[in-house]
Motif scaffolding. Structure first.
Motif: not given
Length: 267
Positions: A29, A35-36, A39-42, A45-46, A49, A98
């Protein structure tokens, strides 16, 4: 165990792999590239939560409570006691992110447990293992001049596993012909545990139990029960064992009243 020994142990594959697994989700994370990708392309947002933070906070509380109960007093003991909880928490976190990641982590978790076992104590020891129901009773009756320190344990209990190398070191340091160390697996021989009031239950707080026998009779034990019938907490460190069982004094007395080889043959 000093810092140098702890550091040497930490270089062993078991500790390196388990530390990596215990930190795997947090590292993934916090590493932007990983992380990108996972989990996320941005990159923005790493971050953890709310649910992930709650899981990690709960993990920290569980580790502190469980390692406290097992009497872990060194860095290595804390790590060993906490690995199972940290890896389960990581399994939950990966599955939360996931389902497929959770399955992959679970497979790696199992494979590493099978392939890379925890390092065992490999130094000298003078420990007698009693391997029948009546072996300890027979030994105590055979020569009452011998002072025995007996560890009642189970192979699955974390506190017993952590204490094993300490007990071996003490046996090598203090062993005499009339001052000896022994072990009984109460998981394998529950009748022996019942006779000496040591529970082998998975919820037992009596594991390990150390009993000092003099003249064939119980003289002292740890942990012990107070006047109100409550089991007192005891941390099984090397120094605590030496102090509680006055090992230096017992060793000196036993050495002064030593049993010669000829005397043992006559017995």
């Amino acid at each position: 165990m000093g810092f140098k020994k702890d550091f040497i142990l930490l270089t062993k594959p078991y500790y390196c792999v388990n530390i990596l697994l215990s930190l795997s989700y947090l590292l993934a994370k916090k590493a932007p590239g990983i992380c990108v990708y996972l989990f996320t392309p941005k990159e923005s947002e790493c971050e953890l939560d709310g649910r992930e933070t709650e899981i990690l906070f709960f993990l920290a509380i569980v580790v502190m409570i469980r390692t406290r109960k097992t009497g872990s007093v060194t860095m290595i003991n804390y790590l060993t006691s906490s690995f199972i909880y940290t890896k389960i928490a990581n399994l939950i976190l990966w599955a939360y992110a996931d389902y497929l990641y959770g399955v992959i982590f679970g497979v790696v978790f199992i494979i590493t447990a099978l392939v890379i076992p925890e390092p065992t104590y490999s130094g000298p020891e003078h420990v007698t293992y009693f391997r029948t129901e009546h072996a300890l009773d027979d030994e105590l009756e055979s020569d009452k001049r011998i002072v025995w320190i007996i560890a009642f344990y189970t192979v699955w209990n974390p506190a017993c596993v952590n204490f094993a190398p300490i007990f071996s070191e003490l046996s090598a340091e203090y062993n005499l012909k009339n001052f000896r160390f022994g072990k009984v697996d109460v998981g394998r021989f529950p009748a022996t545990g019942k006779k000496y009031h040591v529970s082998d239950s998975s919820l037992s707080r009596q594991l390990p139990t150390i009993i000092l026998f003099k003249n064939g009779k119980e003289f002292l034990r740890r942990p012990c029960v107070d006047v109100k019938g409550k089991l007192q907490t005891f941390f099984f460190s090397k120094d605590n064992i030496k102090a509680a069982f006055i090992l230096n004094t017992l060793y000196k007395e036993s050495k002064e009243n030593g049993i010669t080889t000829d005397e043992k043959k006559q017995k």
